[in-house]
Motif scaffolding. Structure first.
Motif, PDB file in Angstrom:
ATOM      1  N   ARG A  28      -2.135   3.219   5.497  1.00 27.64           N
ATOM      2  CA  ARG A  28      -2.150   3.068   4.040  1.00 27.64           C
ATOM      3  C   ARG A  28      -1.101   3.951   3.359  1.00 27.64           C
ATOM      4  NH1 ARG A  28      -7.367   0.774   1.953  1.00 27.64           N
ATOM      5  NH2 ARG A  28      -8.496   0.021   3.794  1.00 27.64           N
ATOM      6  N   ARG A  31       5.476   3.497   4.445  1.00 28.88           N
ATOM      7  CA  ARG A  31       6.464   3.160   3.415  1.00 28.88           C
ATOM      8  C   ARG A  31       7.163   1.826   3.659  1.00 28.88           C
ATOM      9  NH1 ARG A  31       9.878   8.027   1.207  1.00 28.88           N
ATOM     10  NH2 ARG A  31      11.176   7.683   3.050  1.00 28.88           N
ATOM     11  N   LYS A  32       7.035   1.270   4.866  1.00 27.32           N
ATOM     12  CA  LYS A  32       7.686  -0.023   5.086  1.00 27.32           C
ATOM     13  C   LYS A  32       6.983  -0.806   6.192  1.00 27.32           C
ATOM     14  CE  LYS A  32      11.438   2.015   7.885  1.00 27.32           C
ATOM     15  NZ  LYS A  32      11.113   3.437   7.532  1.00 27.32           N
ATOM     16  N   CYS A  33       7.167  -2.112   6.102  1.00 24.62           N
ATOM     17  CA  CYS A  33       6.680  -3.040   7.123  1.00 24.62           C
ATOM     18  C   CYS A  33       7.892  -3.783   7.656  1.00 24.62           C
ATOM     19  CB  CYS A  33       5.676  -4.000   6.510  1.00 24.62           C
ATOM     20  SG  CYS A  33       5.114  -5.306   7.640  1.00 24.62           S
ATOM     21  N   THR A  72       5.013  -3.119   1.448  1.00 27.70           N
ATOM     22  CA  THR A  72       3.645  -2.743   1.813  1.00 27.70           C
ATOM     23  C   THR A  72       2.650  -3.135   0.735  1.00 27.70           C
ATOM     24  OG1 THR A  72       3.972  -0.519   0.909  1.00 27.70           O
ATOM     25  CG2 THR A  72       4.443  -0.831   3.246  1.00 27.70           C
ATOM     26  N   THR A  73       3.122  -3.429  -0.472  1.00 28.96           N
ATOM     27  CA  THR A  73       2.236  -3.901  -1.533  1.00 28.96           C
ATOM     28  C   THR A  73       1.696  -5.291  -1.249  1.00 28.96           C
ATOM     29  OG1 THR A  73       4.241  -4.558  -2.731  1.00 28.96           O
ATOM     30  CG2 THR A  73       3.200  -2.487  -3.385  1.00 28.96           C
ATOM     31  N   TYR A  75       0.049  -5.923   1.471  1.00 32.36           N
ATOM     32  CA  TYR A  75      -1.117  -5.758   2.334  1.00 32.36           C
ATOM     33  C   TYR A  75      -2.393  -6.168   1.595  1.00 32.36           C
ATOM     34  CZ  TYR A  75       1.776  -2.717   5.369  1.00 32.36           C
ATOM     35  OH  TYR A  75       2.750  -2.209   6.193  1.00 32.36           O
ATOM     36  N   THR A 152      -0.129 -10.276   3.169  1.00 34.36           N
ATOM     37  CA  THR A 152      -0.246  -9.717   4.522  1.00 34.36           C
ATOM     38  C   THR A 152      -1.673  -9.234   4.753  1.00 34.36           C
ATOM     39  OG1 THR A 152       2.053  -8.945   4.310  1.00 34.36           O
ATOM     40  CG2 THR A 152       0.837  -8.193   6.237  1.00 34.36           C
ATOM     41  N   ASP A 209       4.509   3.453   9.137  1.00 39.70           N
ATOM     42  CA  ASP A 209       5.249   2.193   9.114  1.00 39.70           C
ATOM     43  C   ASP A 209       4.595   1.200  10.063  1.00 39.70           C
ATOM     44  OD1 ASP A 209       7.034   3.226   7.301  1.00 39.70           O
ATOM     45  OD2 ASP A 209       8.690   3.440   8.724  1.00 39.70           O
TER      46      ASP A 209
END
Length: 249
Positions: A28, A31-33, A72-73, A75, A152, A209
């Motif tokens: 959580r 900073r990146k996916c 990541t927003t 998710y 996601t 990440d």
């Protein structure tokens, strides 16, 4: 701190729960996916049959991982629905094993990949397919097609040491009780050690990440009112139950 290094054969339930909670907090805070495209040959073949695709792109992806970023927003955590905006065309499900990074990773060697993995998560990488196809045809980026809010959906996490071999897992997705996807992670073109080595050679991976390792074949559309249920056989925490909703007016 090194995550995921708990001797589970003798660990108490409380110890395992605390380890899972630590990995969840880590994810959580990420900073990146980093998502991997065209990492299952059967998926490459099914996409080639349904939309124009340059043969050279598929050939290049077979030689070196094809990666792109997802915010990541996007998710959606357990219990959250997938919310589809109006007027974006078909939205397709993709089913992927996610790898959660546990420490800073720059130019890592494939042989040391386990040192950087904190845990795993099951993910649905939703794709606004019509938007993506249109963007590709125009030579434009297609971040919007992948990165919308809630696009996601994620399962609960498991610490790395609960899975002996992430390349020996079976993933399955059902929509309204009908099986849509069923695949083995053994069929990845580029396995996790190679993914970590390749990605970290280009940009640094940081704690929290997430690497999405690619979807197998069987992608298809979902619509408001559908229920998506996904799981990894033998690992109950790696399960998703996600309702599909339309964005409220």
């Amino acid at each position: 701190t090194t995550f995921g290094r708990v001797p589970y054969s003798g660990a108490s339930h409380h110890t395992m729960l605390r380890a899972s909670q630590a990995v969840d907090r880590l994810l959580r805070s990420g900073r990146k996916c980093v998502a991997v495209g065209k990492n299952y040959r059967a998926h490459v073949q099914e996409m080639a049959a349904t939309q124009p695709m340059h043969a050279q792109v598929a050939a290049d992806a077979a030689k070196e991982p094809l990666v792109f970023l997802i915010p990541t927003t996007s998710y959606a955590y357990p219990g959250d629905p997938l919310v589809i905006p109006d007027n974006i065309g078909e939205v397709h499900h993709e089913l992927e094993l996610g790898v959660i990074i546990g420490q800073v990773c720059t130019r890592a060697a494939a042989d040391n990949w386990r040192d950087y993995v904190a845990g795993y998560v099951l993910a649905l990488d939703m794709t606004a397919r019509d938007l993506q196809t249109s963007a590709k045809q125009k030579g434009l980026p297609w971040s919007t097609a992948k990165g919308m809010d809630t696009f996601t959906p994620l399962s609960a996490v498991v610490p790395a040491d609960t899975i002996e071999d992430p390349h020996n897992l079976t993933m399955e997705l059902l929509v309204n009780g009908e099986r849509r996807m069923h695949a083995d992670t053994a069929n990845m073109v580029h396995r996790i050690p190679q993914l970590i080595e390749s990605i970290s050679s280009k940009f640094t991976l940081e704690p929290g990440d997430l690497i999405l390792t690619g979807t197998p074949e069987g992608v298809a559309a979902v619509f408001p009112g559908d229920i998506m249920e996904a799981h990894v056989t033998g690992h109950p925490p790696l399960s998703i139950s996600c309702a599909v909703e339309a964005r409220p007016e």
